[in-house]
Write a protein that holds these residues in place. Structure first.
Motif, PDB file in Angstrom:
ATOM      1  N   PRO A 403       5.455  -4.131 -14.875  1.00 58.22           N
ATOM      2  CA  PRO A 403       6.083  -5.247 -14.168  1.00 58.22           C
ATOM      3  C   PRO A 403       5.529  -5.353 -12.745  1.00 58.22           C
ATOM      4  N   VAL A 404       5.281  -6.593 -12.301  1.00 58.98           N
ATOM      5  CA  VAL A 404       4.707  -6.822 -10.977  1.00 58.98           C
ATOM      6  C   VAL A 404       5.455  -7.958 -10.277  1.00 58.98           C
ATOM      7  N   ALA A 405       5.861  -7.709  -9.042  1.00 59.65           N
ATOM      8  CA  ALA A 405       6.381  -8.773  -8.177  1.00 59.65           C
ATOM      9  C   ALA A 405       5.194  -9.319  -7.393  1.00 59.65           C
ATOM     10  N   VAL A 406       5.008 -10.642  -7.444  1.00 62.47           N
ATOM     11  CA  VAL A 406       3.805 -11.251  -6.891  1.00 62.47           C
ATOM     12  C   VAL A 406       4.176 -12.304  -5.854  1.00 62.47           C
ATOM     13  N   GLU A 407       3.511 -12.242  -4.694  1.00 61.37           N
ATOM     14  CA  GLU A 407       3.648 -13.311  -3.718  1.00 61.37           C
ATOM     15  C   GLU A 407       2.980 -14.559  -4.281  1.00 61.37           C
ATOM     16  N   VAL A 417      -3.201 -14.615 -13.574  1.00 59.36           N
ATOM     17  CA  VAL A 417      -3.916 -14.619 -12.299  1.00 59.36           C
ATOM     18  C   VAL A 417      -4.337 -13.204 -11.928  1.00 59.36           C
ATOM     19  N   GLU A 418      -5.387 -13.129 -11.115  1.00 51.28           N
ATOM     20  CA  GLU A 418      -5.828 -11.843 -10.591  1.00 51.28           C
ATOM     21  C   GLU A 418      -4.986 -11.498  -9.366  1.00 51.28           C
ATOM     22  N   LYS A 432      -0.463  -9.393  -4.408  1.00 52.32           N
ATOM     23  CA  LYS A 432      -0.716 -10.756  -3.949  1.00 52.32           C
ATOM     24  C   LYS A 432      -1.906 -11.313  -4.719  1.00 52.32           C
ATOM     25  N   PRO A 433      -1.876 -12.595  -5.051  1.00 52.69           N
ATOM     26  CA  PRO A 433      -2.959 -13.174  -5.849  1.00 52.69           C
ATOM     27  C   PRO A 433      -4.253 -13.262  -5.038  1.00 52.69           C
ATOM     28  N   VAL A 434      -5.359 -13.003  -5.740  1.00 53.42           N
ATOM     29  CA  VAL A 434      -6.663 -13.175  -5.106  1.00 53.42           C
ATOM     30  C   VAL A 434      -7.376 -14.379  -5.681  1.00 53.42           C
ATOM     31  N   THR A 435      -6.832 -14.963  -6.745  1.00 53.50           N
ATOM     32  CA  THR A 435      -7.359 -16.190  -7.319  1.00 53.50           C
ATOM     33  C   THR A 435      -6.248 -16.866  -8.081  1.00 53.50           C
TER      34      THR A 435
END
Length: 442
Positions: A403-407, A417-418, A432-435
């Motif tokens: 599980p990942v919390a993503v900005e 997304v990456e 945080k997304p890079v793309t």
């Protein structure tokens, strides 16, 4: 105004899938989903009896519906799943329950509700596979998550582990025809589903006229629109090199395996009738990691099984240290009716069970944190499923089920997304997304 339904689900992913199927049937009847039992015209309690805790929670929830039924006599209260399958008499003690049905015949829910209107209380519990079960893959589930869906490919169990009630509540092993599985996955993909979970009580024993689980993974992965394929739960005795090769060779199959050892002691495993030894389990894990070095491993453990000594428990700890788990579900043993272990003396004191549970959980937590910390600074592909229930961040999972919390903003929901991992805890990552590009392969 359309009538509304509310389904309360206890237990495993199989029960979640069953509830989504029932919700799909109700939707086809013109019902809409209610957010609370108070708003509903039908309340269904889908029960689980694999352990005493969900059993007791279900009974408590059913009991609390009595006040609601008294205020609204037209409310239909139904109880489904494993609890009525094993002990319908206990459910019938609740006079406010209108409909009782088991795990074999929930596909007949529309007909059962019609009978309730005509006859009043209806009880229908079957103890064998029925022809209507073949219709289940043709029922469109009401998905809680529009991007991730469960697909049941195998039901029932022939293993008869001495602690487990599943063979008595779910019946013997039976597999869904592969063309029906593929058809259901195609329909889900057309609805926008990106990830499918193939479910079975012992999914690696899947078999239908010469087609095994590895074959099915190849077939499902060919469905256009599906980006990820998972399967659960595996049984160590059925996990094969063919399955490991399929995980390695099929880009869409996720590098995650739930392979429950239950114990690391051969003496306890034999009393559990698990069908493998400690050494054989370790060999399976080593074989899996030879084919899929980056695989994430999770498992189930029972502590305090009748007769488990401190030496037996130490063997479990050493197995965990040798195999290294990304996650584990640890339970204190509780006797289940009809099982052979229910005749054993439950001789491990409660406080000892609790100590062993906490010790094992702490070991797994330490391993999980160490493995997750190695990911900080790396870029992972994350399928964004929606907003985190605990905050404004987005929520998703890596290919290996972390599980990942993503900005990020709402436009990323439903995309792969990456994500650069910035923080790690034992069972959760942040990043945080890079793309923002959509990715279809890991």
């Amino acid at each position: 105004m359309a009538k509304r339904f509310f389904i309360k689900t206890f237990g495993c992913q199989m029960n979640v899938n069953d509830s989504e199927k029932m919700a799909g049937l109700l939707r086809d009847m013109g019902y809409e989903k209610a957010q609370t039992p108070e708003e509903a015209d039908i309340v269904i309690v889908n029960t689980c009896s694999v352990r005493a805790k969900p059993d007791n929670k279900a009974y408590s929830f059913i009991g609390n519906l009595k006040r609601l039924k008294k205020r609204r006599p037209d409310l239909v209260v139904a109880v489904a799943g494993c609890v009525p399958q094993k002990e319908k008499e206990q459910i019938l003690r609740f006079p406010h329950v209108d409909l009782v049905f088991g795990t074999f015949n929930f596909v007949k829910l529309p007909q059962l509700l019609e009978r309730v209107k005509r006859e009043g209380r209806v009880v229908e519990i079957l103890n064998r596979k029925i022809p209507e079960e073949e219709k289940l893959p043709l029922v469109d589930s009401y998905l809680e998550n529009p991007f991730v869906a469960y697909v049941t490919v195998q039901r029932g169990c022939n293993r008869f582990c001495t602690y487990c009630i599943v063979p008595f509540t779910r019946g013997r092993e039976r597999s869904v025809a592969p063309h029906l599985v593929v058809e259901e996955v195609k329909r889900l993909a057309e609805r926008g589903v990106k990830e499918v979970h193939l479910l079975g009580q012992n999914v690696d024993f899947y078999g239908y006229q010469g087609t095994d689980l590895a074959d099915l993974l190849y077939m499902v992965s060919e469905v256009e629109g599906v980006e990820r394929v998972r399967f659960t739960t595996s049984h160590p005795a059925g996990f094969s090199e063919r399955i490991a090769r399929a995980i390695r060779d099929i880009p869409k199959v996720c590098p995650y395996v739930h392979l429950p050892p239950q114990s690391g002691s051969n003496r306890v495993l034999e009393r559990m009738n698990r069908g493998y030894t400690r050494e054989e389990y370790i060999e399976k894990v080593q074989m899996l990691r030879e084919f899929v070095p980056n695989v994430a491993l999770s498992g189930d453990f029972i502590v305090g099984f009748p007769g488990e000594t401190e030496e037996d428990f130490e063997q479990t700890l050493s197995l965990v240290e040798e195999c290294v788990f990304d996650q584990a579900f640890v339970f204190e043993y509780s006797p289940r009716p009809f099982t052979k272990a229910a005749t054993f003396k439950d001789d491990v004191p409660k406080e000892v069970k609790n100590r062993r549970l906490q010790t094992l959980q702490e070991l797994v937590k330490k391993q999980a944190l160490e493995r997750n910390l190695e990911r900080v600074g790396k870029v992972e592909e994350v399928l964004i499923e929606g907003f985190s229930p605990k905050g404004s961040e987005l929520y998703g999972r890596t290919a290996d089920n972390k599980p990942v919390a993503v900005e990020g903003s709402e436009e990323l929901i439903g995309k792969t997304v990456e994500v650069e991992i910035t923080q790690a805890s034992p069972f959760f990552l942040k990043g945080k997304p890079v793309t923002t590009g959509v990715r279809s392969k890991r």
